[in-house]
Design an enzyme around this catalytic site. Structure first.
Site, PDB file in Angstrom:
ATOM      1  N   HIS A 289      -1.188  -9.547  -0.690  1.00 45.62           N
ATOM      2  CA  HIS A 289      -0.542  -9.097  -1.923  1.00 45.62           C
ATOM      3  C   HIS A 289       0.911  -8.810  -1.606  1.00 45.62           C
ATOM      4  O   HIS A 289       1.353  -8.975  -0.467  1.00 45.62           O
ATOM      5  CB  HIS A 289      -1.229  -7.827  -2.442  1.00 45.62           C
ATOM      6  CG  HIS A 289      -1.436  -6.800  -1.366  1.00 45.62           C
ATOM      7  ND1 HIS A 289      -0.487  -5.853  -1.039  1.00 45.62           N
ATOM      8  CD2 HIS A 289      -2.469  -6.607  -0.510  1.00 45.62           C
ATOM      9  CE1 HIS A 289      -0.938  -5.118  -0.037  1.00 45.62           C
ATOM     10  NE2 HIS A 289      -2.135  -5.552   0.305  1.00 45.62           N
TER      11      HIS A 289
ATOM     12  N   THR B 276       0.802  -1.220   0.000  1.00 47.23           N
ATOM     13  CA  THR B 276       0.000   0.000   0.000  1.00 47.23           C
ATOM     14  C   THR B 276       0.842   1.280   0.000  1.00 47.23           C
ATOM     15  O   THR B 276       0.639   2.166  -0.824  1.00 47.23           O
ATOM     16  CB  THR B 276      -0.950   0.010   1.208  1.00 47.23           C
ATOM     17  OG1 THR B 276      -1.877  -1.076   1.069  1.00 47.23           O
ATOM     18  CG2 THR B 276      -1.716   1.319   1.302  1.00 47.23           C
TER      19      THR B 276
ATOM     20  N   HIS C 229      -8.741  -8.364   2.114  1.00 46.18           N
ATOM     21  CA  HIS C 229      -7.889  -9.165   2.989  1.00 46.18           C
ATOM     22  C   HIS C 229      -8.707 -10.196   3.763  1.00 46.18           C
ATOM     23  O   HIS C 229      -8.273 -11.336   3.952  1.00 46.18           O
ATOM     24  CB  HIS C 229      -7.140  -8.263   3.976  1.00 46.18           C
ATOM     25  CG  HIS C 229      -5.886  -7.673   3.420  1.00 46.18           C
ATOM     26  ND1 HIS C 229      -4.783  -8.429   3.093  1.00 46.18           N
ATOM     27  CD2 HIS C 229      -5.545  -6.389   3.138  1.00 46.18           C
ATOM     28  CE1 HIS C 229      -3.820  -7.647   2.631  1.00 46.18           C
ATOM     29  NE2 HIS C 229      -4.260  -6.396   2.648  1.00 46.18           N
TER      30      HIS C 229
ATOM     31  N   ASP D 193      -3.366   0.916  -5.745  1.00 44.60           N
ATOM     32  CA  ASP D 193      -2.005   0.818  -5.214  1.00 44.60           C
ATOM     33  C   ASP D 193      -1.416  -0.574  -5.389  1.00 44.60           C
ATOM     34  O   ASP D 193      -0.206  -0.759  -5.359  1.00 44.60           O
ATOM     35  CB  ASP D 193      -1.977   1.209  -3.736  1.00 44.60           C
ATOM     36  CG  ASP D 193      -3.002   0.445  -2.902  1.00 44.60           C
ATOM     37  OD1 ASP D 193      -3.901  -0.204  -3.473  1.00 44.60           O
ATOM     38  OD2 ASP D 193      -2.927   0.511  -1.660  1.00 44.60           O
TER      39      ASP D 193
END
Length: 552
Positions: A492, A91, A315, A358
């Site tokens: 990620h 992020t 998430h 992002d």
């Protein structure tokens, strides 16, 4: 002498003009007329949808309204093949790259947090102990600023280009989603304090929040949405792009409707993991436009907004959940209202908006395995422990690995520099050991990456993500759809397209309708905005303008 030279030059030009006129009988072309003022939009709005995979633009397209994502795609210009050019894809790195046109190697934000080998401490990307909370009770949530970011942003450059008359404001549930895009010279950055439900800032920006923020905080809007619970926007049997409502591999086991009333006046942080977190973020963005008169004169302002609830929901439940689909359908409606507000308040054609992400996200390993697709998880703690045990047995060096973090191995240099075994030997042995672990595709001594057998795209992304003063010593690459995290939910951070392929759509002033499949990068966003606004690129920029998007 100067007068004689000028006279000879003038006679020569006059003679040349007569000769040209006699032979061509044409009127010389007139010089191009330039506008009295540089044309710019009144307002630029940056929308970053946290954890939005590129395919979400089309996965739910048939269910979107005409005024949200569809409006962006149909009225704007979609840069279809936009990729993140570095790894790890997190992020803080993403928000910084979007607005700096740079990569972690240069701008210094190498993760959401990292271990600093110089101070021997863990560092959070926006932490700043020299500032304090403004707008609420003092807490570490407010000890934040952009000081760890080493370069300017496009928002900084706009401030410089307008002699600080153009306003810049950042808004996000996450401090890093607000602070890093707004830049060093911002008028304000506001983020959400989960412990109180207030929108806060820090003394880096101001001594007290404006009245409109203080009044907004009194409303405690999270309670309003908690009272509604979270039900699907449409009948749940119509969510055909998702798995069944409840799966064992989801991080939060719950079926619709999600009960939220128990959080009223108790757990303000819970709003983050619902689509309502995006709603209150965009609500505050509209209030900022109204209260700060953004886009109301000919001096360009910039509003940087990050919608973070998509990341929290992603998430917890993963890309294939009903929760993820419902969150995007609700965000689509929120965007429709937001664009309509911009049309009314700033004027259609007077603002430029861009939407991007992002980073993306991997499929949940349980979902992959359920469908006979390869996947798995690893753990930072296990990696560090296994490597330490191996090195201790082989070289009799005790706990020489400090940690595994951000896909990197960080060594204790006090031990490696004083030991009987050379650091190069330790690194070489570590690389070979890591390659044999389950889920590992490769590992490389970053100092020798040019000599490695990694794919060129991996070499480039690792190099772009490596900051000589902040990064670790070894970088490891996991197998596709393996990631560092829990066996439930998703995350990620890797180089693969599911994490690095992001949406990028421009719409509004100066933008033509269309699309391009040419490959571009996240680093191209800031220089594109600089070209559009006729201002300087950020001082660490490595990207190039996307010339296809413009009307000019």
């Amino acid at each position: 002498m100067k007068k004689i030279s000028f006279l000879i030059f003038s006679i020569s030009i006059f003679s040349l003009s007569i000769s040209s006129a006699q032979t061509k009988k044409t009127i010389p072309a007139q010089p191009k007329a330039f506008p009295a003022e540089v044309a710019r939009p009144k307002l630029v709005v940056g929308l970053v949808v946290d954890q939005m995979r590129w395919d979400y633009l089309y996965r739910y397209y048939n269910r979107y309204t005409n005024g949200g994502f569809k409006r962006l795609i149909n009225e704007g210009f979609s840069v279809e093949n936009t990729f993140i050019p570095y790894t790890p894809t997190y992020t803080a790195c993403g928000h910084t790259c979007i607005y700096t046109g740079s990569v972690p190697a240069v701008h210094g934000i190498i993760g959401n947090d990292w271990y600093d080998p110089e101070t021997k401490k863990n560092v959070y990307c926006t932490e700043d102990s020299s500032v304090s909370t403004v707008g609420s009770t003092p807490s570490s949530e407010g000890n934040m600023s952009p000081k760890n970011m080493l370069t300017t942003t496009i928002t900084d450059e706009l401030r410089l280009a307008t002699n600080f008359r153009g306003k810049v404001i950042g808004i996000s549930l996450k401090d890093r989603g607000s602070i890093l895009p707004a830049g060093h010279a911002a008028n304000a950055a506001y983020w959400y304090q989960g412990s109180t439900g207030n929108w806060i800032t820090s003394t880096y920006y101001m001594k007290e929040v404006p009245t409109w923020i203080a009044d907004y905080n009194k409303l405690k809007l999270a309670n309003k949405f908690y009272a509604k619970n979270w039900e699907t926007l449409y009948p749940i049997n119509t969510y055909v792009n998702s798995t069944a409502d409840e799966k064992a591999y989801e991080g939060k086991l719950s079926t619709f409707p999600h009960q939220l009333t128990q959080n009223v006046d108790k757990n303000f942080d819970a709003i983050r993991s619902t689509p309502y977190g995006n709603t209150i973020t965009l609500d505050l963005a509209k209030l900022a436009i109204l209260s700060e008169d953004l886009g109301q004169d000919n001096i360009t302002d910039f509003l940087a907004v990050s919608c973070s609830s998509t990341d929290y929901v992603g998430h917890a439940y993963g890309p294939n959940s009903v929760e993820a689909e419902d969150t995007y359908l609700r965000l689509d409606k929120d965007f429709e209202e937001f664009f309509n507000y911009l049309d009314k308040k700033v004027g259609k054609g007077n603002y430029t908006v861009f939407l991007t992400a992002d980073h993306g996200a991997a499929h949940v390993p349980g979902f992959m395995q359920e469908n006979k697709l390869p996947s798995g998880v690893v753990s930072d703690r296990d990696i560090a422990n296994k490597l330490n045990t191996y090195l201790n047995d082989k070289f009799k060096v005790n706990n020489v690995v400090l940690k595994s973090q951000n896909n990197q191995i960080i060594f204790d240099h006090d031990k490696t520099d004083k030991g009987d075994v050379s650091f190069d030997v330790i690194k070489s042995a570590s690389v070979e050991f890591l390659k044999r672990l389950d889920g590992f595709q490769n590992a490389v001594d970053i100092a020798k990456i040019s000599q490695s057998t990694l794919q060129e795209i991996q070499k480039k992304m690792i190099t772009n993500g490596y900051n000589a003063r902040r990064s670790g010593d070894i970088y490891y690459v996991l197998q596709p759809n393996w990631f560092n995290g829990s066996s439930t939910g998703t995350t990620h951070g890797n180089w693969n397209p599911y994490d690095s392929h992001i949406p990028l759509v421009f719409m509004g002033w100066g933008i033509k309708a269309g699309a391009s499949n040419k490959t571009h990068y996240m680093t191209d966003i800031a220089p594109t905005l600089a070209a559009l606004l006729h201002i300087q690129m950020p001082n660490g920029n490595v990207g190039e303008p996307i010339t296809e998007i413009t009307n000019k």
